[in-house]
Design an enzyme around this catalytic site. Sequence first.
Site, PDB file in Angstrom:
ATOM      1  CG  ASP A 245       5.081   6.037  -1.823  1.00  0.00           C
ATOM      2  OD1 ASP A 245       5.452   6.152  -2.842  1.00  0.00           O
ATOM      3  OD2 ASP A 245       4.706   6.503  -1.102  1.00  0.00           O
ATOM      4  CD  GLU A 246       0.759   4.131   1.046  1.00  0.00           C
ATOM      5  OE1 GLU A 246       0.422   4.259   2.361  1.00  0.00           O
ATOM      6  OE2 GLU A 246       0.882   5.290   0.777  1.00  0.00           O
ATOM      7  CB  VAL A 247       4.125  -1.398  -4.505  1.00  0.00           C
ATOM      8  CG1 VAL A 247       3.929  -2.962  -5.517  1.00  0.00           C
ATOM      9  CG2 VAL A 247       5.539  -0.115  -4.860  1.00  0.00           C
TER      10      VAL A 247
ATOM     11  CG  HIS B 214       0.907   6.175  -4.167  1.00  0.00           C
ATOM     12  ND1 HIS B 214       0.245   7.067  -3.189  1.00  0.00           N
ATOM     13  CD2 HIS B 214       2.061   5.339  -3.228  1.00  0.00           C
ATOM     14  CE1 HIS B 214       0.185   5.952  -1.950  1.00  0.00           C
ATOM     15  NE2 HIS B 214       1.541   5.542  -2.530  1.00  0.00           N
TER      16      HIS B 214
END
Lengths: 508, 508
Positions: A301-303, A241
């Site tokens: 998050d969400e790597v 992100h």
Amino acid sequence: VSRPPDWFSLAVQFGVWPLPQTFTSSIERSPLSPEAFYFEYGSQSAAQQGCSVLDAAFTRYFPLIFPDYTGNGVLRFYTCYQPATVCCTVGVTLLTAALIDCLLYIIHLLLTGLETFSQLVYQDDFGAHFYHYFVNKTEIVDFPRFQFRGILLDTSRHYLPVKTILQTLDAMAYSKFNVFHWHIVDDPSFPYQSRTYPDLSSKGAFHPMTHIYTQSDVRRVISHARLWGIRVLPEFDSPGHTASWGKGQSDLLTPCYRGSSLSGTFGPVNPVLPSTYQFMARLFKEVSSVFPDSHIHLGGDEVNFSCWSSNPDIRAFMKKMGFGVDFTKLEAFYMENIVNITSALNKTAIVWQDVFDYHELIPKDTVLHIWKGTPASYQAELSRMTKAGMKVLLAAPWYINHISYGQDWHQYYNVQPLDFPGTEEQKKLVIGGEVCMWGEYVDATNLTPRLWPRASAAAERLWSDEKQTSSADKAFPRFQDLRCKLVRRGIRAEPLYVGHCKHEYQGV
Amino acid sequence: VSRPPDWFSLAVQFGVWPLPQTFTSSIERSPLSPEAFYFEYGSQSAAQQGCSVLDAAFTRYFPLIFPDYTGNGVLRFYTCYQPATVCCTVGVTLLTAALIDCLLYIIHLLLTGLETFSQLVYQDDFGAHFYHYFVNKTEIVDFPRFQFRGILLDTSRHYLPVKTILQTLDAMAYSKFNVFHWHIVDDPSFPYQSRTYPDLSSKGAFHPMTHIYTQSDVRRVISHARLWGIRVLPEFDSPGHTASWGKGQSDLLTPCYRGSSLSGTFGPVNPVLPSTYQFMARLFKEVSSVFPDSHIHLGGDEVNFSCWSSNPDIRAFMKKMGFGVDFTKLEAFYMENIVNITSALNKTAIVWQDVFDYHELIPKDTVLHIWKGTPASYQAELSRMTKAGMKVLLAAPWYINHISYGQDWHQYYNVQPLDFPGTEEQKKLVIGGEVCMWGEYVDATNLTPRLWPRASAAAERLWSDEKQTSSADKAFPRFQDLRCKLVRRGIRAEPLYVGHCKHEYQGV
């Protein structure tokens, strides 16, 4: 033309939202006169005139208690100190002293007590007497069920003007939310104007002048929040992100490869370069001083591992570290470094749940933020994390940016945060919950009606006793009353169903 | 700080929504000076100074064309009359005369032509030159695909303040909507203040003083709409949806029975009493004079037969008329009477589709309004109704009060109103479409972001050539541009996806 109050209006005019822990009211009512009403510090009170937060609160609440009154009230407040509590006699006038004896609050809850009191005062329905205010004899003992009652705003996917944020803080206080989680930067834009790295916003914001938060803007948000008793928790989410970060900071992001050559695109933060950690240390040093809160949100998050795995330098580093092809180990390595940086700055880290899944060395005081899944899956996660002794924060059931037709607030109201397998000790590790308003489809044009009063459904779950607030149907009239009170205070809270408020929203 | 215009901003700055029938633009651009710009009536023009609608339009559009300009422009407009068309040289200044030669419009489309022109003017990105406006050389021939392009607002389920309605009219004009369908009364409340029957609102409105539309309010709405070229189509829906009517008019509604005794509740309008038709004749006489439009909407939807069938007087009437137990015949009998009443007042009736299903004697000029069903079912209905030679209006696919997460405007954009089995003659009977914003969950707090820009997706379908506008993906950047233009004009149009507008919404 006047109408006598009917049963319905009698029932709702005593409504307080979120519901206090114990609440006994009577139909015995007393008029309150704005001319005679005052707040006063008790002579034995620990707090005295000059306590800026309380002085400001008294000033702020006067017009909220007397919404049509345009004269000048007397602003005094009386508190009598007792161990760990404040005995508040609010509005000691000759008329009301007999009726309103004592509202008890834990001392640091004085602000929320003022909110409660303001919700107890009502005007009658007789249009001719504009300045007739009443309060019914009421006894309240109150405290929050959870210490962390947050709202996340996302100022990266859309920029939110400062005054939109400030108005949201006001409305948060009306429902006793006490943490503003500022998801300030993300892939689409980097609006935070850093003193240390000004290029981050000058190159990474949607616009370098009109779509940024200056240091002065941030101070304004923090100081406004403080006066409402709201903490500001900043999030600088990495290593994923971070697309917008790369525009103003070269060599920060991982260059992706297509086969053996550079693809021209970039992935998550590059975790193998020492310069990355030097940059992060300087950035977080600044952030830690700008945001005084004891906690900082580090994201995690969400790597996406595809870019990392395409990059030969990353692969070489993986080999050197003995990580094999397990990129979760690389992510854990990165997060450990970042948590160490912020720990050294005396900040407690909050991270999204992804980090826990990969990370064994995470400091025990780190707070894990649950955002994924259905009730079944987040309950399992709550159980697992608290079993490991970790503090947790629940956001998964309150992704309020998701909308659907009809009374979808029921789903937010019906959440049972402690309904998971675990001991009493485990339950105590759930420090609270958070309503998340992600910004894909939300900006200043639609934030307020999408947030209010839907977020207030979660507010009651986080503040009130669950047994007393187990029925959304029973709560409905009181919830409608709250929504009209919000509208009365100028908040564009959307309607729950067919009907009307005595004072409709008058703006356009 | 300034940024050169990039490809994207070049592409969108020429965007017009809804797309004109033919549109040829060039990158050749000319500055427009607000000091020198003027509208002027041509010496041979049929319309001349003193034509109030055009004079008002010129005044209104000046600040829309030059949004930051605070000086006084010269308001003149030049039109040269040609048979059935107006050759408009807009902004004849020395600088622009060479570039903008001629925009052609059918004469009654001058207002929409002004809207188109206003959307063609843009400011450059260089902040230092606030008053630099440009227009690119553009040739447009334009006309609407459908004559009826409506928006329904429901002021019964929630009251909408007059200024909310007026602002909606403004936004309607920006997307070339031309009919405001005012669903003014329904079960929950009767806010229309009738001269003939004042009790209808004094007893049937949510509040008799603050939640009504006075005669003056209605005139204000109609005259504001007229200046924007928008018709106001009033709906007084009966015999169902009339619960609020019964509060101020006794003996109008059918008393329901439980077994052989009155239940105390009421059903639809009582169709067997002569007094009902006397009441309706007087009410519609008033309504017909208050609302000047040639059409009137009579409702006729969702009549529940259970109360009628419980009532012995109704059953006796059914028997006398030879209707058997077919209550659709009673409904048809009622509607026929109402249509006759309004026909005698020289109004053409519009009714919801339910009426067609039961009614063979419906006058051929009545317009049928399709509101039910999936594409498959409304296509069959379109086919069946137009085969019977009836004019139809399509609302079913545009119930925009229904919301869902994400870019749901695609579904409104992808409607194909003429995709049904039928001859060319049948297709011509589809006079247009309507976006319906029913009020269960909508009032002044959330109307605007829920309506805009989602309704504008339907606007393009109703105005533009379907072949040229068949791809929502292709339309997306132009749609985003429209939404920013709406925001720029003070309309809280919600975002379509991640991103920003140069000028964000600044209110709270």
